[in-house]
Design an enzyme around this catalytic site. Sequence first.
Site, short mmCIF file in Angstrom:
data_model
loop_
_atom_site.label_atom_id
_atom_site.label_comp_id
_atom_site.label_asym_id
_atom_site.label_seq_id
_atom_site.Cartn_x
_atom_site.Cartn_y
_atom_site.Cartn_z
CE LYS A 40 28.98 24.78 21.47
NZ LYS A 40 29.78 24.01 20.49
CE1 TYR A 261 41.73 52.58 37.50
CE2 TYR A 261 39.97 51.50 36.25
CZ TYR A 261 40.61 51.77 37.45
OH TYR A 261 40.11 51.23 38.60
CG MET A 307 35.77 44.70 37.24
SD MET A 307 36.38 44.13 38.82
CE MET A 307 38.04 43.64 38.40
C1 LIG Z 1 29.21 24.19 19.23
C2 LIG Z 1 28.96 23.09 18.29
C3 LIG Z 1 27.92 23.16 17.35
C4 LIG Z 1 27.13 24.44 17.12
O1 LIG Z 1 27.91 25.27 16.31
P1 LIG Z 1 27.40 26.70 15.81
O2 LIG Z 1 28.50 27.19 14.95
O3 LIG Z 1 27.22 27.54 17.04
O4 LIG Z 1 26.12 26.47 15.09
C5 LIG Z 1 27.64 22.05 16.58
N1 LIG Z 1 28.36 20.91 16.72
C6 LIG Z 1 29.39 20.82 17.58
C7 LIG Z 1 30.16 19.55 17.66
C8 LIG Z 1 29.74 21.90 18.39
O5 LIG Z 1 30.79 21.82 19.23
#
Ligand SMILES: *Cc1c(COP(=O)(O)O)cnc(C)c1O
Length: 370
Positions: A40, A261, A307
């Site tokens: 993801k 800054y 930035m």
């Molecule tokens: C993001 C996620 C994972 C992976 O988790 P990690 O801690 O990055 O290994 C697994 N299961 C679900 C449901 C997640 O949302």
Amino acid sequence: MTGNARQVEAVLTVDLDAVVSNWRLLAEMAGRAECAAVVKADAYGLGAVHVSAALEAAGCRTYFVAHSREGFELRRTLRRNSRVFVLNGAPAGMERELAEAALTPVVNTLGDLAVWRSCAAATGKRLAVALQLDSGMARLGLAPEDVEMIAADEGLLHGLSVELVMSHLACADEEGHPANEAQRSTFERLRARLPDAPASLANSSGTFLGKGFHFDVLRPGAALYGINPTPWTSNPMRQTVGLRARIIQTRKVKAGTAVGYGHRAVVDRDTTLATISLGYADGWPRNAGAAAFHRGQPVPFLGRVSMDSIVLDMTGCTTMPREGDFVDLLCPGQNVDDIACAAGTIGYEILSRLGRRFHRNYVGPGGTGQ
Ligand SMILES: *Cc1c(COP(=O)(O)O)cnc(C)c1O
């Protein structure tokens, strides 16, 4: 570096060999369970298409994304028989497209289940589904009473084939936390009420809690990308990313000169400064007091992170930097978890925010080897 190195402000190097070797380590720990990959958020910023191609070549057959859009993207390159689960489910009205692309939604509510069931009825095909159970995190998943509804009426699964029953751990990165065992036993109890299907509970950290947490499918994300899944001890994973930025200006200033800054830094001696082409718009945290590395030597940040730039104090360097040289921000001497610690956050946030503005250099299988 490629021939156009002078046009490149900062380079993120992604070591696909390291990602594959991390996956193999987890797959070995899995024993007879299957090791999937959570890709993801563009594989936590590393590039989901590159990462999944490398993992597929290594034998990974199951992938998890959060959004359906990420699933469609993956489907363009993955084999048809590799499975893709969409953790946040099917957006309303998109069910048909998901089914056609063989994307399997993770169903979190009875409402979503009904919609997916209607989609199966409308297409006349048996559709794959994953059921997420809330075993004690109160984030996503069917509640125990929803599970009882399904247990009492198998018609609720009509036309569906349950490919996976899963749940997610809230405290897996705290080894001795009592919630881990509580969630594990709740998960066991709830899944026993449902038709028999492969089960999955462990994320990266959960994988290290022992065999009892493995069930049939592991779902690591962070550990694949080198984040420490065992914060209670040293990191067993290989680092997967390197980050370098170009020095765009150097100057010598007198003691008493204020830098950046808010004039937050005032040098107390004659100082050599170098300004690099990287800033918070690239995902570097503004609040992390850190250093860069010039030929392995730490060079501290001076003043505020801007930035698009950061000023470094190069005074202690044995070899003086030149404009056009690169310094390292993520390297063997400094990893994502170190930056997270300095910024008061977790490696996940640092890694997944690292910018889209970097030139990306993939090395290892499927990489360009630049
Ligand atoms: C993001 C996620 C994972 C992976 O988790 P990690 O801690 O990055 O290994 C697994 N299961 C679900 C449901 C997640 O949302």
